[in-house]
Design a protein around this motif. Structure first.
Motif, PDB file in Angstrom:
ATOM      1  N   GLY A 138       0.755  -1.227   0.021  1.00 31.58           N
ATOM      2  CA  GLY A 138       0.087  -0.088   0.011  1.00 31.58           C
ATOM      3  C   GLY A 138       0.940   1.201  -0.031  1.00 31.58           C
ATOM      4  N   SER A 187      -3.607  -2.074  -8.917  1.00 29.95           N
ATOM      5  CA  SER A 187      -5.050  -2.160  -8.182  1.00 29.95           C
ATOM      6  C   SER A 187      -5.799  -2.674  -9.128  1.00 29.95           C
ATOM      7  N   GLY A 213      -1.254  -4.150  -4.153  1.00 30.94           N
ATOM      8  CA  GLY A 213      -2.690  -3.697  -4.521  1.00 30.94           C
ATOM      9  C   GLY A 213      -2.860  -2.256  -3.737  1.00 30.94           C
ATOM     10  N   SER A 224      -7.107  -6.336  -5.056  1.00 36.58           N
ATOM     11  CA  SER A 224      -6.052  -6.752  -4.491  1.00 36.58           C
ATOM     12  C   SER A 224      -5.321  -7.887  -5.308  1.00 36.58           C
ATOM     13  N   SER A 230      -1.417  -8.363  -4.936  1.00 31.06           N
ATOM     14  CA  SER A 230      -0.776  -8.937  -3.758  1.00 31.06           C
ATOM     15  C   SER A 230      -1.199 -10.320  -3.640  1.00 31.06           C
ATOM     16  N   GLN A 231      -2.272 -10.877  -4.146  1.00 35.24           N
ATOM     17  CA  GLN A 231      -2.528 -12.319  -4.206  1.00 35.24           C
ATOM     18  C   GLN A 231      -1.390 -12.892  -5.012  1.00 35.24           C
TER      19      GLN A 231
END
Length: 695
Positions: free
Chosen positions: A541, A632, A660, A667, A670-671
């Motif tokens: 973030g 994002s 994300g 997100s 990030s995953q």
């Protein structure tokens, strides 16, 4: 407008002997005599013009070209986000058409592709380099200056037209963006062209001119979406007010122009929306893979309201301010924004008002007043939109004001000069020049250690100019008065512009001139943001660091120099890129990514478009930018990424970049980063964590 009438006679194009038409409307022909006449007009100018006029114009264009081309390659790839898309479009026609970030067409940039088309064609012709990317932008700047001159010269004196072109050329933000590869250079050129064409329509009453103006606005939309439409109410309103036609015909012409806007902007949009999503790249900047969502959301109404799903963070949010600065009527005068565009903005507003007062007795169809209304209206409408937009706002957006500001200042100053026999006009002129000098002192004082003597010189020149202007008109003092006034008004922005063109600029957020107190941007990039959603710099973030090419100044958020950034995605190690800029790629890592790259659809994948751009430009191989610009966008989803990996289409995953984002974005990036870290073995190459997805 009596003051402006004296300039109109010399500014009206001469009629060619026996032709009954202006030079622009003479009968076509290709005889040797006509060719010689055309060349003679290019070199010497129109019939009846002063001998100095055409050399002065050519000199203005030559100086502008020198200013905008000077040491252009020092900025390297400038904004790597767009340079990567240019590289992709130069090797793949599908990527060219859609404006894809990578040649394998995983996702587009978050803008329409018109500006990319021109740069990609240049790269196809001359090969990938800083020059081949940036030279078209510089030439657009020269063309815009020439177009401003041509627009003003049709109805005003050569001196007025030269002043308008010169003010535009030395506006700091114009010098910045005409040497940079953001879409703004083409946007400004097209908007200026639309104003020129509209005024031609007002002069002649012929529908073809306003139709072509609509085409120019349509392609401006394909450059930077709804920002292009800010000028439409002004163009339509002035045409309705001033065109020498009946109401019925005026409305009919505007409907034809509106149709031209829709067709010229809509053909590409229709193709993108009608082609199945599986057969085209994902639309970057959208959450639903829709260009219409991008147009009316992230890049449209969201810029005004601050509701931009998937953006870095919320907007200004009214008077309370925000990440993009405080909104309000004074926004364009504050922090570093003032040094970009506002040197002559107070003067332009006063000159615009006074010139309208002087012209209150002119007939409705007077093209001189229409010129003032078009550019003054453009200035007011765009300035108000920028002042109160609560979404993402960068100082360099103000380049859209530059042509309007330049013409308003030149035409207004000309009107006051012609009316200087009136005492109140002389007093207003003196107050404007003195106020401009005091305002320049305030702007220069923000750059505390930069040329401290300059503000003193400008203020002294302003005082002298004010005294000369308030004196009764004397022919013997006219030349000295003009010279001192020009020095007082233009010396400070000229110095800012020279500083700008002698400084390299890289990254996604750049500003003209030296670093100022309280500013977001620096001369080469942007200073660090604080309070980004999700954590501190470099964390999920947060913003990672930005590397800076040799010779460039400034860093992106979190960046500390030319050694690369420290941002991390979840589960990843140190990456080389960041949200706002690409990093420097080491030779070992570049060689690793290029090895056997032809066997894969993507040589690598990285989170965030700028992070991926650095690797793509270093290797000239397709690198997937997971999540688009902000990391994002749901492109690809975790399931899609896993499918690509199982099919052996992606060779490496490069950790780092951005994760994300907040503000409602996906997100998925990030995953993906977490899944890669849990599934594959990490290795470190040139200080960067890399995963081989084929093992």
């Amino acid at each position: 407008m009596n003051a402006m009438s004296t300039t109109a006679t010399t500014g009206t194009p001469s009629v060619l002997p026996g032709s009954g038409a202006t030079p622009s409307e003479a009968a076509p022909g290709h005889s040797p005599g006509r060719v010689r006449d055309a060349l003679r007009r290019i070199v010497r100018g129109r019939e009846g013009a002063a001998r100095w006029e055409r050399p002065a114009l050519l000199g203005l264009l030559a100086v502008t070209a020198l200013l905008y081309l000077w040491d252009l390659a020092a900025s390297g790839y400038a904004n790597s986000f767009y340079s990567a898309a240019v590289q992709a479009g130069s090797v793949n026609w599908e990527a060219f058409f859609y404006g894809s970030s990578d040649a394998a067409n995983s996702i587009t940039v978050d803008k329409p592709p018109a500006s990319l088309w021109i740069m990609a064609l240049s790269v196809r012709l001359f090969g990938l380099s800083s020059w081949s990317i940036l030279v078209p932008e510089a030439l657009m700047g020269v063309a815009t200056v020439g177009l401003v001159y041509a627009t003003v010269r049709r109805r005003f004196s050569a001196q007025t037209a030269l002043l308008a072109g010169g003010v535009l050329a030395i506006t700091p933000v114009a010098a910045l963006m005409f040497r940079f590869n953001n879409p703004d250079a083409l946007l400004v050129l097209l908007l200026t062209f639309s104003a020129y064409l509209t005024l031609r329509g007002i002069e002649s009453g012929r529908v073809r001119w306003v139709v072509w103006a609509g085409v120019a606005v349509g392609f401006a939309f394909l450059t930077k979406q709804l920002q292009a439409f800010l000028i439409l109410p002004v163009l339509a309103g002035v045409y309705l007010a001033a065109a020498p036609l009946s109401w019925r015909k005026r409305f009919g012409h505007l409907f034809a122009a509106l149709g031209a806007v829709v067709v010229s902007a809509g053909w590409w949009v229709a193709i993108v929306e009608l082609v199945p999503a599986s057969l085209r790249p994902y639309i970057g900047g959208s959450q639903t893979n829709s260009f219409l969502e991008l147009t009316f959301g992230y890049n449209g109404l969201g810029r005004l309201t601050g509701d931009e799903t998937g953006s870095v963070t919320g907007g200004g949010g009214g008077a309370g301010g925000g990440m993009w600065g405080q909104t309000g009527i004074l926004r364009l005068f504050e922090n570093e924004i003032g040094g970009q565009i506002a040197w002559l903005l107070p003067a332009a507003l006063v000159l615009f008002a006074v010139a309208l007062v002087l012209g209150r007795g002119m007939v409705r169809t007077d093209a001189r007043r229409a010129t003032l209304l078009v550019f003054g209206g453009w200035l007011l409408v765009t300035a108000l939109a920028f002042s109160f937009m609560a979404g993402i706002f960068h100082a360099y957006y103000t380049v859209a004001l530059a042509p309007a500001l330049a013409v308003t200042v030149a035409v207004g100053a000309s009107a006051l000069w012609q009316a200087r026999d009136r005492l109140w006009i002389r007093i207003v002129s003196a107050v404007v020049v003195l106020g401009t000098g005091i305002w320049a002192w305030a702007l220069l004082d923000r750059a505390t250690d930069w040329l401290p003597w300059l503000k003193v010189a400008v203020l002294v020149a302003s005082l002298v100019a004010a005294v000369l202007l308030v004196l009764p008109p004397r022919r013997a003092l006219a030349g000295a008065t003009i010279a001192v006034t020009l020095v007082a008004a233009l010396l400070a922005p000229l110095a800012y512009t020279i500083q700008t063109v002698t400084t390299a600029h890289t990254g996604s957020i750049v500003t003209a001139g030296p670093t100022v107190a309280g500013g977001m941007g620096g001369p080469g990039g942007a200073r660090g943001f604080r309070g980004a959603p999700g954590g501190a710099n470099g964390g999920p973030g947060g913003f990672g660091g930005q590397a800076t090419p040799p010779g460039a100044t400034g860093t992106a958020p979190g960046g500390t120099g030319a050694t690369g950034g420290t941002g991390t995605a979840p589960g990843g190690g140190g990456g080389m890129g960041s949200l706002l800029g690409a990093g420097t790629v080491g030779s070992q890592l570049a060689a690793l990514l290029k090895a056997d790259a032809s066997s894969y659809t993507w040589a690598a994948a990285a989170v965030g478009s700028n992070s991926a751009a650095g690797y793509q430009l270093a290797t000239q191989e397709a690198v997937m930018p997971i999540g688009g610009f902000n990391g994002s966008d749901p492109s690809p989803t975790l399931a899609q990424f896993q499918k690509y990996v199982s099919e052996g289409r992606i060779h490496y995953f490069i950790a780092g970049g951005v994760g994300g984002r907040a503000n409602g974005g996906s997100s998925a990036s990030s995953q993906i980063a977490a899944w890669v870290a849990d599934t594959f073995t990490a290795q470190t190459v040139d200080g960067v964590t890399v995963y081989d997805l084929t093992e």
